[in-house]
Design a protein around this motif. Sequence first.
Motif, PDB file in Angstrom:
ATOM      1  N   ASN A 171      37.618 -43.762  42.713  1.00 44.70           N
ATOM      2  CA  ASN A 171      36.423 -43.136  43.299  1.00 44.70           C
ATOM      3  C   ASN A 171      35.244 -44.102  43.345  1.00 44.70           C
ATOM      4  N   LEU A 172      35.129 -44.955  42.318  1.00 44.52           N
ATOM      5  CA  LEU A 172      34.064 -45.955  42.328  1.00 44.52           C
ATOM      6  C   LEU A 172      34.285 -46.970  43.447  1.00 44.52           C
ATOM      7  N   ASN A 173      35.513 -47.437  43.592  1.00 41.73           N
ATOM      8  CA  ASN A 173      35.798 -48.408  44.657  1.00 41.73           C
ATOM      9  C   ASN A 173      35.563 -47.796  46.032  1.00 41.73           C
ATOM     10  N   GLU A 174      35.892 -46.509  46.186  1.00 39.57           N
ATOM     11  CA  GLU A 174      35.640 -45.832  47.458  1.00 39.57           C
ATOM     12  C   GLU A 174      34.143 -45.752  47.714  1.00 39.57           C
ATOM     13  N   PHE A 175      33.376 -45.488  46.654  1.00 38.92           N
ATOM     14  CA  PHE A 175      31.919 -45.438  46.788  1.00 38.92           C
ATOM     15  C   PHE A 175      31.363 -46.789  47.230  1.00 38.92           C
ATOM     16  N   PHE A 176      31.851 -47.885  46.618  1.00 39.37           N
ATOM     17  CA  PHE A 176      31.347 -49.218  46.968  1.00 39.37           C
ATOM     18  C   PHE A 176      31.580 -49.516  48.448  1.00 39.37           C
ATOM     19  N   ASN A 188      20.465 -51.756  45.464  1.00 39.59           N
ATOM     20  CA  ASN A 188      21.506 -52.683  45.917  1.00 39.59           C
ATOM     21  C   ASN A 188      22.048 -53.503  44.744  1.00 39.59           C
ATOM     22  N   GLN A 189      21.143 -53.974  43.883  1.00 40.16           N
ATOM     23  CA  GLN A 189      21.555 -54.800  42.751  1.00 40.16           C
ATOM     24  C   GLN A 189      22.356 -53.994  41.735  1.00 40.16           C
ATOM     25  N   LEU A 190      21.963 -52.760  41.498  1.00 37.81           N
ATOM     26  CA  LEU A 190      22.690 -51.923  40.532  1.00 37.81           C
ATOM     27  C   LEU A 190      24.092 -51.586  41.051  1.00 37.81           C
ATOM     28  N   VAL A 191      24.199 -51.349  42.333  1.00 36.26           N
ATOM     29  CA  VAL A 191      25.523 -51.112  42.916  1.00 36.26           C
ATOM     30  C   VAL A 191      26.391 -52.356  42.748  1.00 36.26           C
ATOM     31  N   GLU A 192      25.814 -53.517  43.003  1.00 43.92           N
ATOM     32  CA  GLU A 192      26.553 -54.767  42.846  1.00 43.92           C
ATOM     33  C   GLU A 192      26.946 -54.989  41.381  1.00 43.92           C
ATOM     34  N   ASN A 193      26.045 -54.646  40.463  1.00 44.95           N
ATOM     35  CA  ASN A 193      26.366 -54.792  39.033  1.00 44.95           C
ATOM     36  C   ASN A 193      27.565 -53.921  38.657  1.00 44.95           C
ATOM     37  N   ALA A 194      27.556 -52.697  39.125  1.00 42.64           N
ATOM     38  CA  ALA A 194      28.661 -51.784  38.816  1.00 42.64           C
ATOM     39  C   ALA A 194      29.963 -52.283  39.447  1.00 42.64           C
ATOM     40  N   ARG A 195      29.844 -52.790  40.669  1.00 47.70           N
ATOM     41  CA  ARG A 195      31.043 -53.300  41.348  1.00 47.70           C
ATOM     42  C   ARG A 195      31.649 -54.467  40.570  1.00 47.70           C
ATOM     43  N   GLN A 196      30.797 -55.365  40.089  1.00 41.24           N
ATOM     44  CA  GLN A 196      31.293 -56.518  39.345  1.00 41.24           C
ATOM     45  C   GLN A 196      31.967 -56.101  38.039  1.00 41.24           C
ATOM     46  N   VAL A 197      31.479 -55.023  37.425  1.00 42.01           N
ATOM     47  CA  VAL A 197      32.044 -54.567  36.149  1.00 42.01           C
ATOM     48  C   VAL A 197      33.515 -54.175  36.308  1.00 42.01           C
ATOM     49  N   ILE A 198      33.858 -53.509  37.404  1.00 40.14           N
ATOM     50  CA  ILE A 198      35.230 -53.009  37.536  1.00 40.14           C
ATOM     51  C   ILE A 198      36.087 -53.831  38.490  1.00 40.14           C
ATOM     52  N   THR A 199      35.519 -54.854  39.100  1.00 39.12           N
ATOM     53  CA  THR A 199      36.310 -55.699  39.992  1.00 39.12           C
ATOM     54  C   THR A 199      37.447 -56.359  39.209  1.00 39.12           C
ATOM     55  N   GLU A 244      35.736 -51.217  25.650  1.00 44.83           N
ATOM     56  CA  GLU A 244      34.392 -51.231  25.084  1.00 44.83           C
ATOM     57  C   GLU A 244      33.424 -52.017  25.972  1.00 44.83           C
ATOM     58  N   ARG A 245      33.888 -53.145  26.498  1.00 47.04           N
ATOM     59  CA  ARG A 245      33.016 -53.976  27.333  1.00 47.04           C
ATOM     60  C   ARG A 245      32.664 -53.260  28.623  1.00 47.04           C
ATOM     61  N   VAL A 246      33.663 -52.657  29.267  1.00 46.80           N
ATOM     62  CA  VAL A 246      33.417 -51.957  30.525  1.00 46.80           C
ATOM     63  C   VAL A 246      32.523 -50.741  30.289  1.00 46.80           C
ATOM     64  N   ALA A 247      32.807 -49.995  29.211  1.00 47.94           N
ATOM     65  CA  ALA A 247      31.993 -48.816  28.913  1.00 47.94           C
ATOM     66  C   ALA A 247      30.542 -49.197  28.660  1.00 47.94           C
ATOM     67  N   ARG A 248      30.330 -50.274  27.918  1.00 54.60           N
ATOM     68  CA  ARG A 248      28.969 -50.725  27.605  1.00 54.60           C
ATOM     69  C   ARG A 248      28.231 -51.152  28.881  1.00 54.60           C
ATOM     70  N   SER A 249      28.911 -51.886  29.726  1.00 52.09           N
ATOM     71  CA  SER A 249      28.280 -52.369  30.962  1.00 52.09           C
ATOM     72  C   SER A 249      27.951 -51.217  31.908  1.00 52.09           C
ATOM     73  N   LEU A 250      28.863 -50.255  32.009  1.00 58.11           N
ATOM     74  CA  LEU A 250      28.613 -49.107  32.888  1.00 58.11           C
ATOM     75  C   LEU A 250      27.475 -48.247  32.359  1.00 58.11           C
ATOM     76  N   THR A 251      27.379 -48.125  31.051  1.00 57.26           N
ATOM     77  CA  THR A 251      26.280 -47.359  30.459  1.00 57.26           C
ATOM     78  C   THR A 251      24.945 -48.021  30.772  1.00 57.26           C
ATOM     79  N   GLU A 252      24.903 -49.353  30.763  1.00 52.09           N
ATOM     80  CA  GLU A 252      23.679 -50.077  31.115  1.00 52.09           C
ATOM     81  C   GLU A 252      23.285 -49.799  32.568  1.00 52.09           C
ATOM     82  N   VAL A 253      24.294 -49.761  33.446  1.00 54.27           N
ATOM     83  CA  VAL A 253      24.016 -49.463  34.851  1.00 54.27           C
ATOM     84  C   VAL A 253      23.488 -48.032  34.980  1.00 54.27           C
TER      85      VAL A 253
END
Length: 314
Positions: A238-243, A258-269, A284-293
């Motif tokens: 669903n995230l990839n579809e959103f991007f 735009n930057q926050l969308v790019e940040n989220a995209r980079q987290v799960i790429t 843990e790393r992905v969860a932490r990064s997504l929480t920051e976004v």
Amino acid sequence: MSTMLEDRVTQNQPSHGTRLQAETTAARLHIRWPGTRKSLSRDQKLQAAGAFDADSRTLSAAKRLFDTSHPSFRAVSAIKTKASALWKGMTLPYIEPGVRLLRRGDVSEFDDRMIVIQVELSEAVDELDLSFAELVDQARNQLGHLFDPTDYPDSVSDLFGITWDFPSVTPPAYLRTVNPELYEQECQRVKAKFAEAVELAEQTFAEELSQLVGHLAERLSGSVDGKPKVFRDSAIANLNEFFGRFQHLNIGSNDDLNQLVENARQVITGVDPQDLRVRSSLRERVARSLTEVETSLDELMTDRPRRNIIRGPR
């Protein structure tokens, strides 16, 4: 000197609202659907109220006309959901109820895909029509004295329909000649609407991304009974579809978003769902990064006035 030149260039650039108006057309979806419930008659409500020694004026009661979980009806309902999802997925929100904005380059694709859905609906309704007598017989047994044969048509083939059109949201051209002053007023009003539509699109994108990253971050954080929480592959899909949708529909009006969308995209790429299930450090790393976004998105939405996306009748 360079500052004056830059200011002049900026002034000559079209606003985001003007770009949105130039690049999109209004698209409206119409769905014709029969009711599946009917209010009880006055006498029936009196009888129901009597069973509970209640005042019938305080009672609201309805009967279900037929089993909506029947496979043939569920198939028809699924197509309605599909049509709505296509319309919303290919368009941006607009401030007029029932109207969304479709990129002009997507008009042919949208029309073609809706025609296919229209054919699918026709075929599904034909199947429902073949099963309708069965549904009526079932309702007769289930409703008892509440059953009324006049509630049911001989055929349901004409009760369902999906159509669409492309209404004009700009002032009529003839107004320029008839009343130039009024025409200019209407042009300014439309300009203001599209400026508001830009903000509405930003808000909608931000809220959707916040929900998506928040859900996945929650699923990846902590544990239940000592085991990692379960999450579905669809949380990442669903995230990839959103991007992809954001990249296609976004008009670049908000650099922070735009930057926050790019940040989220980079987290799960490049992140594989199965790796998230077996590698705790990656979770843990992905969860932490997504929480920051998500936190940054919340701050972004807090800093800007919220708009009422769902507007009442005007």
